[in-house]
Design a protein around this motif. Structure first.
Motif, PDB file in Angstrom:
ATOM      1  N   ALA A  45       0.843  -1.254   0.136  1.00 29.03           N
ATOM      2  CA  ALA A  45       0.036   0.129  -0.022  1.00 29.03           C
ATOM      3  C   ALA A  45       0.974   1.166   0.056  1.00 29.03           C
ATOM      4  O   ALA A  45       1.903   1.310   0.636  1.00 29.03           O
ATOM      5  N   THR A  46       0.532   2.154  -0.750  1.00 25.94           N
ATOM      6  CA  THR A  46       1.108   3.516  -1.008  1.00 25.94           C
ATOM      7  C   THR A  46       0.160   4.801  -0.087  1.00 25.94           C
ATOM      8  O   THR A  46      -0.743   4.198   0.371  1.00 25.94           O
ATOM      9  N   ALA A  47       0.964   5.894   0.054  1.00 27.94           N
ATOM     10  CA  ALA A  47       0.124   6.706   0.687  1.00 27.94           C
ATOM     11  C   ALA A  47      -1.086   7.114  -0.138  1.00 27.94           C
ATOM     12  O   ALA A  47      -2.047   7.535   0.293  1.00 27.94           O
ATOM     13  N   ILE A  48      -1.253   7.215  -1.695  1.00 28.78           N
ATOM     14  CA  ILE A  48      -2.128   7.590  -2.381  1.00 28.78           C
ATOM     15  C   ILE A  48      -3.359   6.448  -2.186  1.00 28.78           C
ATOM     16  O   ILE A  48      -4.569   6.738  -1.931  1.00 28.78           O
ATOM     17  N   SER A  49      -2.791   5.176  -2.117  1.00 25.47           N
ATOM     18  CA  SER A  49      -3.789   4.146  -1.863  1.00 25.47           C
ATOM     19  C   SER A  49      -4.359   4.252  -0.534  1.00 25.47           C
ATOM     20  O   SER A  49      -5.695   3.875  -0.396  1.00 25.47           O
ATOM     21  N   GLU A  50      -3.879   4.471   0.343  1.00 24.42           N
ATOM     22  CA  GLU A  50      -4.310   4.626   1.825  1.00 24.42           C
ATOM     23  C   GLU A  50      -5.125   5.831   1.898  1.00 24.42           C
ATOM     24  O   GLU A  50      -6.241   5.871   2.650  1.00 24.42           O
ATOM     25  N   ALA A  51      -4.641   6.883   1.176  1.00 23.04           N
ATOM     26  CA  ALA A  51      -5.714   8.194   1.297  1.00 23.04           C
ATOM     27  C   ALA A  51      -7.029   7.759   0.527  1.00 23.04           C
ATOM     28  O   ALA A  51      -7.894   8.286   0.915  1.00 23.04           O
ATOM     29  N   LEU A  52      -6.871   7.319  -0.667  1.00 25.27           N
ATOM     30  CA  LEU A  52      -8.136   6.663  -1.320  1.00 25.27           C
ATOM     31  C   LEU A  52      -8.999   5.790  -0.481  1.00 25.27           C
ATOM     32  O   LEU A  52     -10.219   6.010  -0.461  1.00 25.27           O
ATOM     33  N   LEU A 117      -0.857  11.343   3.655  1.00 21.32           N
ATOM     34  CA  LEU A 117      -1.439  12.256   2.663  1.00 21.32           C
ATOM     35  C   LEU A 117      -2.932  12.672   3.073  1.00 21.32           C
ATOM     36  O   LEU A 117      -3.521  13.700   2.524  1.00 21.32           O
ATOM     37  N   PHE A 118      -3.449  11.462   3.371  1.00 20.90           N
ATOM     38  CA  PHE A 118      -4.873  11.760   3.871  1.00 20.90           C
ATOM     39  C   PHE A 118      -5.185  12.971   4.997  1.00 20.90           C
ATOM     40  O   PHE A 118      -5.955  13.691   4.770  1.00 20.90           O
ATOM     41  N   ILE A 119      -4.335  12.970   5.852  1.00 24.81           N
ATOM     42  CA  ILE A 119      -4.267  13.899   6.859  1.00 24.81           C
ATOM     43  C   ILE A 119      -3.972  15.332   6.329  1.00 24.81           C
ATOM     44  O   ILE A 119      -4.538  16.460   6.728  1.00 24.81           O
ATOM     45  N   ALA A 120      -2.980  15.547   5.396  1.00 27.61           N
ATOM     46  CA  ALA A 120      -2.783  16.616   4.676  1.00 27.61           C
ATOM     47  C   ALA A 120      -3.867  17.242   3.907  1.00 27.61           C
ATOM     48  O   ALA A 120      -3.935  18.406   3.821  1.00 27.61           O
ATOM     49  N   LEU A 121      -4.633  16.414   3.099  1.00 30.95           N
ATOM     50  CA  LEU A 121      -5.707  16.702   2.365  1.00 30.95           C
ATOM     51  C   LEU A 121      -6.937  17.221   3.464  1.00 30.95           C
ATOM     52  O   LEU A 121      -7.579  18.269   3.159  1.00 30.95           O
TER      53      LEU A 121
END
Length: 142
Positions: A45-52, A117-121
């Motif tokens: 899992a990447t930061a993008i997949s975790e954010a999604l 990434l999710f926290i930043a968004l």
């Protein structure tokens, strides 16, 4: 040119290495990933997949809709409510306690990525909501 010599291990040292390879945690042995992410296909899992993944949860989708409504009607109280909701969601989903340690094990196995990434968004959404729904002050020319 001389050919390179190949390093050959004695037969006695191969057995511990083979045993270590069998007991070393790997994706195939990850039972924790089947409980945390049932549809995980084995790719890290990447930061993008975790954010999604985090953004597609039901509370996040409801907060996205509520944020859109608060922005559409420029409601300062609605903005306050959604910023509070985002804060609660981040606290519970990302920073929540895990007494069994399954989240940490799943992160080690690779089925859970970094939530940064999710926290930043979410922080960007909250800042934009606060700035957009803030009441405008009207100055009088006295």
């Amino acid at each position: 040119m001389t050919p390179r010599k190949r390093l050959r291990l004695p037969p006695l040292s191969r057995a511990p290495l083979a045993a270590l390879a069998l007991i070393w945690p790997s994706s195939a042995l990850a039972e924790v990933c089947s409980t945390e992410r049932p549809g995980w296909d084995g790719t890290p899992a990447t930061a993008i997949s975790e954010a999604l993944f985090l953004a597609s949860s039901l509370p996040a989708v409801l907060l996205i809709v509520a944020t859109a409504l608060a922005l559409r009607f420029r409601s300062k109280w609605g903005g306050l409510a959604v910023v509070s909701g985002w804060s609660i969601l981040i606290t519970l989903r990302v920073f929540g306690t895990d007494p069994t340690g399954t989240r940490q094990k799943a992160t080690i196995e690779g089925c859970i990525g970094s939530p940064t990434l999710f926290i930043a968004l979410v922080a960007a959404i909250c800042i934009a909501t606060i700035l957009y729904t803030a009441p405008t002050e009207r100055r009088s020319n006295d």
